[in-house]
Design an enzyme around this catalytic site. Sequence first.
Site, PDB file in Angstrom:
ATOM      1  N   GLY A 187      30.729 -26.016 -50.773  1.00  0.00           N
ATOM      2  CA  GLY A 187      29.369 -26.000 -51.550  1.00  0.00           C
ATOM      3  C   GLY A 187      28.278 -26.432 -50.895  1.00  0.00           C
ATOM      4  CB  SER A 188      26.423 -25.733 -48.275  1.00  0.00           C
ATOM      5  OG  SER A 188      27.379 -24.529 -48.260  1.00  0.00           O
ATOM      6  NE  ARG A 189      18.209 -25.627 -50.186  1.00  0.00           N
ATOM      7  CZ  ARG A 189      17.265 -26.329 -50.940  1.00  0.00           C
ATOM      8  NH1 ARG A 189      17.238 -26.857 -52.159  1.00  0.00           N
ATOM      9  NH2 ARG A 189      15.808 -26.171 -50.574  1.00  0.00           N
TER      10      ARG A 189
END
Length: 227
Positions: A187-189
């Site tokens: 999970g990240s950006r």
Amino acid sequence: MKIHKEGRRILFFTLLALLAINLLLFRVNERHLLFNQIFAGISVIVFLLLLQFFRSPYRNLLTHEDLLIAPADGKVVVIEDVHEGEYFDDMRKQISIFMSPINVHITRNPISGIVRYFRYHPGNYLVAWHPKSSTKNERTTVVVESDAGPFVLFRQIAGAMARRIVWYVNEGDEVNQGEEFGFIKFGSRVDIFVPLDTELKVGLGEKVKGGETVIAQLKVAQPGLFS
């Protein structure tokens, strides 16, 4: 489809641990067969979820010097003009792509060129869509002088679940569009900062594929000029 190198060790030891626990349960807990079967089913689901997270699917990589290609799979959650203070210290157009746990988490070079700046920043683990995650969370910052001329900055940003960012680039490296520059676990950006006159090809809420989706067209710099 392949399994990414960043997941092979985790998958191997997870498989060993789940097998050991299940064998132990069936050996010492024989009278509770239903419980053992339920736990075995949950174990299979957990392993399959990890397997899909670390998948590395084939991509038909698109390359063009004045096109900016999506650096990751996910959803466009931010498009706005902001002040970028770490490297440019001026106004830039920001495009942010949120990667959910079900997305492929490979990060790719959005353009070809030379890495002029690289920094790793330890930090917090705010949820990836939080406005301050771009400057407060654990992150890397990469600035590439593109073959088209403009300088482009992009960041890997850890989220609430992501606890490790991996990168494969350093200052001075020559990078090729579409090739892997890193991986973010769980999970990240990714944020991209481009010149204000860049023509965007995506909108808010649009889903993109790393290495394939065109997200912008850069204005080719004239000789002797810099963006």
